[in-house]
Write a protein that holds these residues in place. Structure first.
Motif, PDB file in Angstrom:
ATOM      1  N   GLN A 206       0.834  -1.197   0.000  1.00 22.12           N
ATOM      2  CA  GLN A 206       0.000   0.000   0.000  1.00 22.12           C
ATOM      3  C   GLN A 206       0.875   1.257   0.000  1.00 22.12           C
ATOM      4  OE1 GLN A 206      -2.600  -0.448   3.431  1.00 22.12           O
ATOM      5  NE2 GLN A 206      -4.230  -1.215   2.119  1.00 22.12           N
ATOM      6  N   ARG A 207       0.297   2.329  -0.493  1.00 19.25           N
ATOM      7  CA  ARG A 207       0.989   3.613  -0.458  1.00 19.25           C
ATOM      8  C   ARG A 207       1.124   4.044   0.997  1.00 19.25           C
ATOM      9  NH1 ARG A 207      -0.774   8.187  -4.710  1.00 19.25           N
ATOM     10  NH2 ARG A 207      -0.570   6.295  -5.976  1.00 19.25           N
ATOM     11  N   GLU A 208       2.308   4.553   1.363  1.00 20.55           N
ATOM     12  CA  GLU A 208       2.558   4.957   2.731  1.00 20.55           C
ATOM     13  C   GLU A 208       3.176   6.349   2.787  1.00 20.55           C
ATOM     14  OE1 GLU A 208       5.396   2.342   4.599  1.00 20.55           O
ATOM     15  OE2 GLU A 208       6.981   2.852   3.187  1.00 20.55           O
ATOM     16  N   LEU A 209       2.915   7.037   3.896  1.00 22.54           N
ATOM     17  CA  LEU A 209       3.490   8.357   4.107  1.00 22.54           C
ATOM     18  C   LEU A 209       4.977   8.229   4.404  1.00 22.54           C
ATOM     19  CD1 LEU A 209       3.169  11.447   4.626  1.00 22.54           C
ATOM     20  CD2 LEU A 209       2.789  10.836   7.030  1.00 22.54           C
ATOM     21  N   VAL A 210       5.781   9.044   3.750  1.00 20.14           N
ATOM     22  CA  VAL A 210       7.208   9.131   4.042  1.00 20.14           C
ATOM     23  C   VAL A 210       7.479  10.326   4.944  1.00 20.14           C
ATOM     24  CG1 VAL A 210       9.514   9.409   3.072  1.00 20.14           C
ATOM     25  CG2 VAL A 210       7.800   8.048   1.845  1.00 20.14           C
ATOM     26  N   ALA A 211       6.978  11.495   4.532  1.00 17.90           N
ATOM     27  CA  ALA A 211       7.194  12.710   5.315  1.00 17.90           C
ATOM     28  C   ALA A 211       6.228  13.770   4.838  1.00 17.90           C
ATOM     29  CB  ALA A 211       8.627  13.212   5.161  1.00 17.90           C
ATOM     30  N   HIS A 212       5.883  14.702   5.754  1.00 20.81           N
ATOM     31  CA  HIS A 212       5.124  15.857   5.296  1.00 20.81           C
ATOM     32  C   HIS A 212       5.573  17.099   6.056  1.00 20.81           C
ATOM     33  CE1 HIS A 212       2.344  16.140   8.718  1.00 20.81           C
ATOM     34  NE2 HIS A 212       2.101  14.868   8.587  1.00 20.81           N
TER      35      HIS A 212
ATOM     36  N   THR B 293      15.185  14.097   4.770  1.00 18.85           N
ATOM     37  CA  THR B 293      14.825  15.445   5.192  1.00 18.85           C
ATOM     38  C   THR B 293      13.879  16.063   4.174  1.00 18.85           C
ATOM     39  OG1 THR B 293      16.983  15.756   6.265  1.00 18.85           O
ATOM     40  CG2 THR B 293      15.667  17.728   5.824  1.00 18.85           C
ATOM     41  N   ILE B 294      12.727  16.517   4.655  1.00 17.11           N
ATOM     42  CA  ILE B 294      11.779  17.213   3.797  1.00 17.11           C
ATOM     43  C   ILE B 294      11.920  18.706   4.021  1.00 17.11           C
ATOM     44  CG2 ILE B 294       9.878  17.104   5.483  1.00 17.11           C
ATOM     45  CD1 ILE B 294       7.972  16.685   3.077  1.00 17.11           C
ATOM     46  N   SER B 295      11.811  19.464   2.928  1.00 13.10           N
ATOM     47  CA  SER B 295      11.885  20.924   3.022  1.00 13.10           C
ATOM     48  C   SER B 295      11.019  21.507   1.908  1.00 13.10           C
ATOM     49  CB  SER B 295      13.332  21.406   2.898  1.00 13.10           C
ATOM     50  OG  SER B 295      13.880  21.033   1.642  1.00 13.10           O
ATOM     51  N   ARG B 296      10.775  22.813   2.000  1.00 12.98           N
ATOM     52  CA  ARG B 296       9.969  23.455   0.967  1.00 12.98           C
ATOM     53  C   ARG B 296      10.461  24.866   0.721  1.00 12.98           C
ATOM     54  NH1 ARG B 296       3.940  23.465   3.179  1.00 12.98           N
ATOM     55  NH2 ARG B 296       3.543  25.035   1.569  1.00 12.98           N
ATOM     56  N   ASP B 297      10.230  25.328  -0.504  1.00 11.81           N
ATOM     57  CA  ASP B 297      10.527  26.697  -0.896  1.00 11.81           C
ATOM     58  C   ASP B 297       9.190  27.305  -1.306  1.00 11.81           C
ATOM     59  OD1 ASP B 297      11.166  29.064  -2.226  1.00 11.81           O
ATOM     60  OD2 ASP B 297      13.056  28.265  -2.983  1.00 11.81           O
ATOM     61  N   ASN B 298       8.591  28.068  -0.436  1.00 14.41           N
ATOM     62  CA  ASN B 298       7.257  28.600  -0.696  1.00 14.41           C
ATOM     63  C   ASN B 298       7.251  29.564  -1.884  1.00 14.41           C
ATOM     64  OD1 ASN B 298       6.064  27.137   1.394  1.00 14.41           O
ATOM     65  ND2 ASN B 298       6.556  28.721   2.901  1.00 14.41           N
ATOM     66  N   ALA B 299       8.350  30.264  -2.106  1.00 14.05           N
ATOM     67  CA  ALA B 299       8.417  31.196  -3.237  1.00 14.05           C
ATOM     68  C   ALA B 299       8.367  30.455  -4.571  1.00 14.05           C
ATOM     69  CB  ALA B 299       9.676  32.033  -3.148  1.00 14.05           C
ATOM     70  N   LYS B 300       8.829  29.204  -4.557  1.00 16.92           N
ATOM     71  CA  LYS B 300       8.856  28.405  -5.789  1.00 16.92           C
ATOM     72  C   LYS B 300       7.748  27.356  -5.822  1.00 16.92           C
ATOM     73  CE  LYS B 300      13.855  28.878  -6.517  1.00 16.92           C
ATOM     74  NZ  LYS B 300      15.149  28.168  -6.672  1.00 16.92           N
ATOM     75  N   ASN B 301       6.916  27.333  -4.795  1.00 18.82           N
ATOM     76  CA  ASN B 301       5.844  26.321  -4.705  1.00 18.82           C
ATOM     77  C   ASN B 301       6.406  24.917  -4.874  1.00 18.82           C
ATOM     78  OD1 ASN B 301       3.888  28.296  -4.348  1.00 18.82           O
ATOM     79  ND2 ASN B 301       3.352  28.379  -6.510  1.00 18.82           N
ATOM     80  N   THR B 302       7.530  24.666  -4.219  1.00 16.23           N
ATOM     81  CA  THR B 302       8.257  23.411  -4.411  1.00 16.23           C
ATOM     82  C   THR B 302       8.567  22.755  -3.072  1.00 16.23           C
ATOM     83  OG1 THR B 302       9.235  24.204  -6.476  1.00 16.23           O
ATOM     84  CG2 THR B 302      10.340  22.380  -5.375  1.00 16.23           C
TER      85      THR B 302
END
Length: 118
Positions: A44-50, A68-77
């Motif tokens: 089954q599909r499983e969560l890795v990180a959010h 490690t999960i990260s995000r760049d809000n300016a790039k919507n990435t």
């Protein structure tokens, strides 16, 4: 119309690293939680990180300390840095995001294959 496009998958040897990226495009007013899921063959599909829009993170126990999960809000990435990869990480990795565009709903990317093998 909102789209999520993943990139960065591939073949890597055990112990190696990969960095996945997922970019959202389209009519976007706000992106809330973004995450990575994976689905191995026959499982089954499983969560890795959010990660929330405030930067709070959550990880599956199996990847803590190595991913490690990260995000760049300016790039919507959103990114997923994967280190010390193990063969059991082999799966299709999917990006997911809750986005307020013309509608408020969840979106999925098309998936990117990660294979960990010698």
């Amino acid at each position: 119309q909102v789209q999520l496009v993943e990139s960065g998958g591939g073949l890597v040897q055990p112990g190696g690293s990969l960095r996945l990226s997922c970019a959202a495009s389209g009519i976007i007013f706000e992106i809330y939680t973004m995450g990575w899921y994976r689905q191995a063959p026959g499982k089954q599909r499983e969560l890795v990180a959010h990660i929330t829009n405030g930067g709070s993170t959550n990880y599956a126990d199996s990847v803590k300390g190595r991913f490690t999960i990260s995000r760049d809000n300016a790039k919507n990435t959103v990114y997923l840095q994967m280190n010390s990869l193990k063969p059991e990480a082999t799966a299709v990795y999917y990006c997911n995001a809750n986005i307020r565009g013309e509608l408020l709903r969840g979106y999925w990317g098309q998936g990117t294959q990660v294979t960990v093998s010698s």
